[in-house]
Design a protein around this motif. Sequence first.
Motif, PDB file in Angstrom:
ATOM      1  N   PRO A  69       4.795 -18.428  -8.986  1.00 19.39           N
ATOM      2  CA  PRO A  69       4.170 -18.706  -7.688  1.00 19.39           C
ATOM      3  C   PRO A  69       3.252 -17.557  -7.265  1.00 19.39           C
ATOM      4  O   PRO A  69       3.396 -16.422  -7.718  1.00 19.39           O
ATOM      5  N   LYS A  70       2.351 -17.861  -6.382  1.00 19.69           N
ATOM      6  CA  LYS A  70       1.412 -16.869  -5.878  1.00 19.69           C
ATOM      7  C   LYS A  70       2.152 -15.821  -5.042  1.00 19.69           C
ATOM      8  O   LYS A  70       2.980 -16.155  -4.209  1.00 19.69           O
ATOM      9  N   LEU A  71       1.828 -14.572  -5.313  1.00 22.01           N
ATOM     10  CA  LEU A  71       2.318 -13.483  -4.466  1.00 22.01           C
ATOM     11  C   LEU A  71       1.289 -13.266  -3.360  1.00 22.01           C
ATOM     12  O   LEU A  71       0.116 -12.997  -3.642  1.00 22.01           O
ATOM     13  N   ALA A  72       1.722 -13.395  -2.124  1.00 18.83           N
ATOM     14  CA  ALA A  72       0.800 -13.278  -0.998  1.00 18.83           C
ATOM     15  C   ALA A  72       0.326 -11.845  -0.794  1.00 18.83           C
ATOM     16  O   ALA A  72      -0.780 -11.612  -0.323  1.00 18.83           O
ATOM     17  N   ASN A  73       1.138 -10.892  -1.183  1.00 20.30           N
ATOM     18  CA  ASN A  73       0.836  -9.486  -0.941  1.00 20.30           C
ATOM     19  C   ASN A  73       0.226  -8.850  -2.195  1.00 20.30           C
ATOM     20  O   ASN A  73       0.902  -8.722  -3.216  1.00 20.30           O
ATOM     21  N   PRO A  74      -1.038  -8.425  -2.134  1.00 21.51           N
ATOM     22  CA  PRO A  74      -1.658  -7.787  -3.307  1.00 21.51           C
ATOM     23  C   PRO A  74      -0.921  -6.517  -3.755  1.00 21.51           C
ATOM     24  O   PRO A  74      -0.913  -6.202  -4.940  1.00 21.51           O
ATOM     25  N   ASP A  75      -0.302  -5.814  -2.831  1.00 20.86           N
ATOM     26  CA  ASP A  75       0.455  -4.615  -3.210  1.00 20.86           C
ATOM     27  C   ASP A  75       1.666  -4.984  -4.062  1.00 20.86           C
ATOM     28  O   ASP A  75       2.022  -4.247  -4.986  1.00 20.86           O
ATOM     29  N   ALA A  76       2.287  -6.122  -3.775  1.00 17.28           N
ATOM     30  CA  ALA A  76       3.415  -6.581  -4.591  1.00 17.28           C
ATOM     31  C   ALA A  76       2.943  -6.917  -6.003  1.00 17.28           C
ATOM     32  O   ALA A  76       3.611  -6.589  -6.986  1.00 17.28           O
ATOM     33  N   ARG A  77       1.777  -7.550  -6.109  1.00 13.85           N
ATOM     34  CA  ARG A  77       1.217  -7.870  -7.424  1.00 13.85           C
ATOM     35  C   ARG A  77       0.853  -6.589  -8.175  1.00 13.85           C
ATOM     36  O   ARG A  77       1.106  -6.453  -9.364  1.00 13.85           O
ATOM     37  N   ARG A  78       0.263  -5.627  -7.471  1.00 15.22           N
ATOM     38  CA  ARG A  78      -0.103  -4.341  -8.069  1.00 15.22           C
ATOM     39  C   ARG A  78       1.136  -3.632  -8.622  1.00 15.22           C
ATOM     40  O   ARG A  78       1.127  -3.124  -9.749  1.00 15.22           O
ATOM     41  N   ALA A  79       2.202  -3.618  -7.837  1.00 15.16           N
ATOM     42  CA  ALA A  79       3.458  -2.973  -8.269  1.00 15.16           C
ATOM     43  C   ALA A  79       4.059  -3.712  -9.459  1.00 15.16           C
ATOM     44  O   ALA A  79       4.554  -3.085 -10.401  1.00 15.16           O
ATOM     45  N   LEU A  80       4.011  -5.036  -9.433  1.00 18.24           N
ATOM     46  CA  LEU A  80       4.531  -5.832 -10.546  1.00 18.24           C
ATOM     47  C   LEU A  80       3.771  -5.513 -11.827  1.00 18.24           C
ATOM     48  O   LEU A  80       4.383  -5.259 -12.872  1.00 18.24           O
ATOM     49  N   ALA A  82       2.105  -2.864 -12.637  1.00 20.16           N
ATOM     50  CA  ALA A  82       2.417  -1.500 -13.084  1.00 20.16           C
ATOM     51  C   ALA A  82       3.766  -1.459 -13.810  1.00 20.16           C
ATOM     52  O   ALA A  82       3.892  -0.823 -14.863  1.00 20.16           O
ATOM     53  N   LYS A  83       4.759  -2.152 -13.277  1.00 18.95           N
ATOM     54  CA  LYS A  83       6.088  -2.156 -13.905  1.00 18.95           C
ATOM     55  C   LYS A  83       6.080  -2.907 -15.227  1.00 18.95           C
ATOM     56  O   LYS A  83       6.692  -2.475 -16.207  1.00 18.95           O
ATOM     57  N   LEU A  84       5.384  -4.044 -15.268  1.00 22.64           N
ATOM     58  CA  LEU A  84       5.298  -4.800 -16.510  1.00 22.64           C
ATOM     59  C   LEU A  84       4.571  -3.980 -17.577  1.00 22.64           C
ATOM     60  O   LEU A  84       5.019  -3.909 -18.722  1.00 22.64           O
ATOM     61  N   ASN A  85       3.469  -3.354 -17.210  1.00 20.92           N
ATOM     62  CA  ASN A  85       2.702  -2.533 -18.149  1.00 20.92           C
ATOM     63  C   ASN A  85       3.548  -1.383 -18.681  1.00 20.92           C
ATOM     64  O   ASN A  85       3.521  -1.087 -19.882  1.00 20.92           O
ATOM     65  N   SER A  86       4.319  -0.756 -17.822  1.00 18.70           N
ATOM     66  CA  SER A  86       5.176   0.348 -18.239  1.00 18.70           C
ATOM     67  C   SER A  86       6.208  -0.105 -19.269  1.00 18.70           C
ATOM     68  O   SER A  86       6.421   0.558 -20.289  1.00 18.70           O
ATOM     69  N   GLY A  87       6.834  -1.245 -19.017  1.00 15.85           N
ATOM     70  CA  GLY A  87       7.828  -1.765 -19.956  1.00 15.85           C
ATOM     71  C   GLY A  87       7.225  -2.113 -21.300  1.00 15.85           C
ATOM     72  O   GLY A  87       7.790  -1.798 -22.356  1.00 15.85           O
ATOM     73  N   ILE A 103      -2.665  -8.122 -18.845  1.00 15.72           N
ATOM     74  CA  ILE A 103      -1.667  -8.957 -18.174  1.00 15.72           C
ATOM     75  C   ILE A 103      -2.418  -9.906 -17.254  1.00 15.72           C
ATOM     76  O   ILE A 103      -3.094  -9.473 -16.323  1.00 15.72           O
ATOM     77  N   LEU A 104      -2.321 -11.192 -17.552  1.00 17.65           N
ATOM     78  CA  LEU A 104      -2.994 -12.216 -16.759  1.00 17.65           C
ATOM     79  C   LEU A 104      -1.972 -12.929 -15.881  1.00 17.65           C
ATOM     80  O   LEU A 104      -0.935 -13.386 -16.369  1.00 17.65           O
ATOM     81  N   CYS A 105      -2.260 -12.999 -14.602  1.00 13.59           N
ATOM     82  CA  CYS A 105      -1.366 -13.667 -13.655  1.00 13.59           C
ATOM     83  C   CYS A 105      -1.910 -15.055 -13.343  1.00 13.59           C
ATOM     84  O   CYS A 105      -2.986 -15.195 -12.759  1.00 13.59           O
ATOM     85  N   ASN A 106      -1.181 -16.048 -13.765  1.00 18.73           N
ATOM     86  CA  ASN A 106      -1.506 -17.437 -13.452  1.00 18.73           C
ATOM     87  C   ASN A 106      -0.556 -17.861 -12.341  1.00 18.73           C
ATOM     88  O   ASN A 106       0.632 -18.044 -12.576  1.00 18.73           O
ATOM     89  N   GLU A 107      -1.103 -17.969 -11.141  1.00 20.96           N
ATOM     90  CA  GLU A 107      -0.262 -18.226  -9.979  1.00 20.96           C
ATOM     91  C   GLU A 107      -0.410 -19.676  -9.522  1.00 20.96           C
ATOM     92  O   GLU A 107      -1.502 -20.233  -9.547  1.00 20.96           O
ATOM     93  N   TYR A 108       0.708 -20.248  -9.107  1.00 22.90           N
ATOM     94  CA  TYR A 108       0.747 -21.651  -8.761  1.00 22.90           C
ATOM     95  C   TYR A 108       1.349 -21.843  -7.371  1.00 22.90           C
ATOM     96  O   TYR A 108       2.369 -21.234  -7.047  1.00 22.90           O
ATOM     97  N   PRO A 109       0.778 -22.744  -6.569  1.00 26.76           N
ATOM     98  CA  PRO A 109       1.469 -23.138  -5.344  1.00 26.76           C
ATOM     99  C   PRO A 109       2.730 -23.911  -5.732  1.00 26.76           C
ATOM    100  O   PRO A 109       2.761 -24.577  -6.771  1.00 26.76           O
ATOM    101  N   LEU A 110       3.759 -23.829  -4.921  1.00 25.80           N
ATOM    102  CA  LEU A 110       5.033 -24.470  -5.266  1.00 25.80           C
ATOM    103  C   LEU A 110       4.902 -25.981  -5.443  1.00 25.80           C
ATOM    104  O   LEU A 110       5.662 -26.586  -6.192  1.00 25.80           O
ATOM    105  N   GLU A 111       3.933 -26.593  -4.780  1.00 27.29           N
ATOM    106  CA  GLU A 111       3.767 -28.038  -4.950  1.00 27.29           C
ATOM    107  C   GLU A 111       3.143 -28.391  -6.301  1.00 27.29           C
ATOM    108  O   GLU A 111       3.044 -29.564  -6.657  1.00 27.29           O
ATOM    109  N   MET A 112       2.762 -27.372  -7.078  1.00 30.71           N
ATOM    110  CA  MET A 112       2.216 -27.589  -8.422  1.00 30.71           C
ATOM    111  C   MET A 112       3.214 -27.186  -9.509  1.00 30.71           C
ATOM    112  O   MET A 112       2.846 -27.042 -10.672  1.00 30.71           O
TER     113      MET A 112
END
Length: 133
Positions: A69-80, A82-87, A103-112
Amino acid sequence: MPVFIIEGPEGLRDDAKTTLMAEITAALDEAYHIPDVRIFLREHPTANVAQDGLVAAEPIRPVCFVEAPKLANPDARRALIAKLNSGIAKAYAGIANTDDVLILCNEYPLEMAGAGGRLQSENPEIAAAADAA
């Protein structure tokens, strides 16, 4: 319901895979708070990967996909990211070119998105978690 797909070179040790999967799960859990995290590791022989049209010219650069699902907060996506890249960088050290992990983020609304025969927008647990993310 977040899904993480890694396209990378062969050669990860079992202990590195276990650690990598635990770190990715923790990062996705922290970002989304949605159960049912799935991780797929696709390992490719060097001879089956071309980068800039060249086969085996350099260590493989992993490509990863977040399907969630889409993360509404860009800072949350940025932190994610960074953590994924580190791992990924830790797990693939000495095996892949981890200076340029894509790392490509494919975000979906919950109705999709659907699971269990219904839209995830109709699942109160998932909808609440998505609102909190």
